[in-house]
Design a protein around this motif. Structure first.
Motif, PDB file in Angstrom:
ATOM      1  N   UNK A   1       0.840  -1.206   0.000  1.00 30.08           N
ATOM      2  CA  UNK A   1       0.000   0.000   0.000  1.00 30.08           C
ATOM      3  C   UNK A   1       0.874   1.254   0.000  1.00 30.08           C
ATOM      4  N   UNK A   2       1.933   1.248   0.808  1.00 33.52           N
ATOM      5  CA  UNK A   2       2.829   2.418   0.869  1.00 33.52           C
ATOM      6  C   UNK A   2       3.518   2.667  -0.471  1.00 33.52           C
ATOM      7  N   UNK A   3       3.824   1.617  -1.204  1.00 28.79           N
ATOM      8  CA  UNK A   3       4.397   1.791  -2.542  1.00 28.79           C
ATOM      9  C   UNK A   3       3.459   2.606  -3.424  1.00 28.79           C
ATOM     10  N   UNK A   4       2.181   2.263  -3.385  1.00 28.99           N
ATOM     11  CA  UNK A   4       1.198   2.998  -4.189  1.00 28.99           C
ATOM     12  C   UNK A   4       1.110   4.447  -3.722  1.00 28.99           C
ATOM     13  N   UNK A   5       1.128   4.671  -2.423  1.00 25.85           N
ATOM     14  CA  UNK A   5       1.084   6.036  -1.884  1.00 25.85           C
ATOM     15  C   UNK A   5       2.276   6.847  -2.380  1.00 25.85           C
ATOM     16  N   UNK A   6       3.439   6.203  -2.482  1.00 26.60           N
ATOM     17  CA  UNK A   6       4.661   6.916  -2.888  1.00 26.60           C
ATOM     18  C   UNK A   6       4.548   7.524  -4.282  1.00 26.60           C
ATOM     19  N   UNK A   7       3.667   6.987  -5.119  1.00 30.61           N
ATOM     20  CA  UNK A   7       3.493   7.522  -6.476  1.00 30.61           C
ATOM     21  C   UNK A   7       3.061   8.984  -6.439  1.00 30.61           C
ATOM     22  N   UNK A   8       2.376   9.369  -5.390  1.00 31.44           N
ATOM     23  CA  UNK A   8       1.815  10.718  -5.296  1.00 31.44           C
ATOM     24  C   UNK A   8       2.697  11.690  -4.522  1.00 31.44           C
ATOM     25  N   UNK A   9       3.878  11.253  -4.130  1.00 30.23           N
ATOM     26  CA  UNK A   9       4.801  12.082  -3.349  1.00 30.23           C
ATOM     27  C   UNK A   9       6.069  12.362  -4.153  1.00 30.23           C
ATOM     28  N   UNK A  10       6.739  13.490  -3.868  1.00 30.16           N
ATOM     29  CA  UNK A  10       8.017  13.748  -4.548  1.00 30.16           C
ATOM     30  C   UNK A  10       9.083  12.778  -4.047  1.00 30.16           C
ATOM     31  N   UNK A  11       9.901  12.305  -5.004  1.00 30.93           N
ATOM     32  CA  UNK A  11      10.968  11.373  -4.658  1.00 30.93           C
ATOM     33  C   UNK A  11      12.326  12.064  -4.540  1.00 30.93           C
ATOM     34  N   UNK A  12      12.515  13.148  -5.272  1.00 37.16           N
ATOM     35  CA  UNK A  12      13.827  13.789  -5.319  1.00 37.16           C
ATOM     36  C   UNK A  12      13.632  15.247  -5.702  1.00 37.16           C
ATOM     37  N   UNK A  13      14.580  16.077  -5.301  1.00 33.34           N
ATOM     38  CA  UNK A  13      14.489  17.476  -5.688  1.00 33.34           C
ATOM     39  C   UNK A  13      15.850  18.148  -5.677  1.00 33.34           C
ATOM     40  N   UNK A  14      15.863  19.290  -6.350  1.00 33.93           N
ATOM     41  CA  UNK A  14      17.063  20.114  -6.406  1.00 33.93           C
ATOM     42  C   UNK A  14      16.616  21.564  -6.197  1.00 33.93           C
ATOM     43  N   UNK A  15      17.347  22.270  -5.357  1.00 34.88           N
ATOM     44  CA  UNK A  15      17.046  23.669  -5.093  1.00 34.88           C
ATOM     45  C   UNK A  15      18.259  24.497  -5.514  1.00 34.88           C
ATOM     46  N   UNK A  16      17.980  25.581  -6.245  1.00 32.15           N
ATOM     47  CA  UNK A  16      19.023  26.453  -6.790  1.00 32.15           C
ATOM     48  C   UNK A  16      18.978  27.795  -6.060  1.00 32.15           C
ATOM     49  N   UNK A  17      20.107  28.222  -5.529  1.00 33.07           N
ATOM     50  CA  UNK A  17      20.206  29.521  -4.856  1.00 33.07           C
ATOM     51  C   UNK A  17      21.210  30.390  -5.596  1.00 33.07           C
ATOM     52  N   UNK A  18      20.892  31.666  -5.708  1.00 31.63           N
ATOM     53  CA  UNK A  18      21.799  32.652  -6.294  1.00 31.63           C
ATOM     54  C   UNK A  18      21.422  34.001  -5.687  1.00 31.63           C
TER      55      UNK A  18
END
Length: 187
Positions: free
Chosen positions: A18-35
Motif C-alpha cells: 500500500x505504501x508503494x502505491x502512496x509513494x506515487x503521489x509524493x516527490x521522490x527527489x528534488x534540487x534547489x538552486x540559490x543565487x
C-alpha cells in the motif's frame, strides 16, 4: 504451498504494498538552486510521474549555459514509472497472501535491483544534462555532473540535491519487506 510467514509478517508486506502505491503521489527527489537574484531558491521537484517546481525559470537560466530543457517529455520513465510501482505493489500483495519466504526473498532482491536501476538512471540523466552542453551557449562552462545528494556550485548558483518524502517512504517499504525475514527466521 507451505505458508511459512506469520500473519504479522504478511500484514507488514501488505502495508508495504500500500505504501508503494502512496509513494506515487509524493516527490521522490528534488534540487534547489540559490543565487543572489534567487535568494528564496528555485526548485525542481521530481515525482515518479511528473516534474514540478520552477521548471520554466530554471530552463530559462539553463539556456545561458547551453543545457537542454527539462520537461516531462525529456524523461520517458515518468510515463511508465507508475505502472512499474503499481505492478510491484501487486506482486508484494500477492506475496503477502502466499506468505512464502522464498517469494519474499525474491521480491526483496527485485526491489533492490529496481532501486539500484533507478538511482543509476537518475545519475545518467544528471550526467547527460550536465555534460552535453551546447558549445554555442552565451556562457561557457566546463561540463559538470550535479550530485544526486549534496551541494554543488555552478557559476553563481549553489544547488542542493536531496531525496524527498516519497524516497523516504520507499526506504520504509524496504524495511517492511526485510523485517518479516528477520522476524520469522526460525519458522
Amino acid at each position: 504451498m507451505k505458508k511459512n510467514l506469520s500473519n504479522t509478517s504478511a500484514a507488514l508486506m501488505a502495508v508495504s504494498g500500500v505504501l508503494l502505491v502512496v509513494s506515487i503521489f509524493l516527490p521522490w527527489w528534488g534540487m534547489k538552486f540559490y543565487a543572489p537574484q534567487y535568494q528564496e531558491g528555485l526548485d525542481i521537484i521530481v515525482y515518479p510521474t511528473t516534474l514540478d517546481g520552477d521548471i520554466d525559470i530554471v530552463n530559462g537560466l539553463n539556456h545561458y549555459i547551453g543545457m537542454a530543457e527539462f520537461s516531462n517529455a525529456s524523461f520517458p520513465e515518468l510515463v511508465f514509472m507508475p505502472y512499474i510501482i503499481g505492478g510491484f505493489a501487486v506482486l508484494v500483495l500477492i506475496g503477502a497472501v502466499l506468505r512464502n519466504k522464498k517469494v519474499l526473498t525474491g521480491l526483496i532482491g527485485l526491489y533492490v535491483a529496481l532501486g539500484a536501476l533507478g538511482i543509476w538512471d537518475m545519475y545518467r540523466w544528471l550526467k547527460t544534462f550536465g555534460t552535453d552542453l551546447d558549445p554555442k551557449a552565451p556562457i561557457e562552462l566546463e561540463p559538470f555532473v550535479p550530485p544526486l545528494i549534496g551541494e554543488n556550485t555552478i557559476a553563481n548558483f549553489v544547488t542542493n540535491s536531496a531525496f524527498s518524502y516519497g524516497a523516504y517512504l520507499l526506504a520504509v517499504v524496504f524495511l517492511l519487506l526485510v523485517i518479516p525475514l528477520w522476524k520469522d527466521r526460525k519458522l
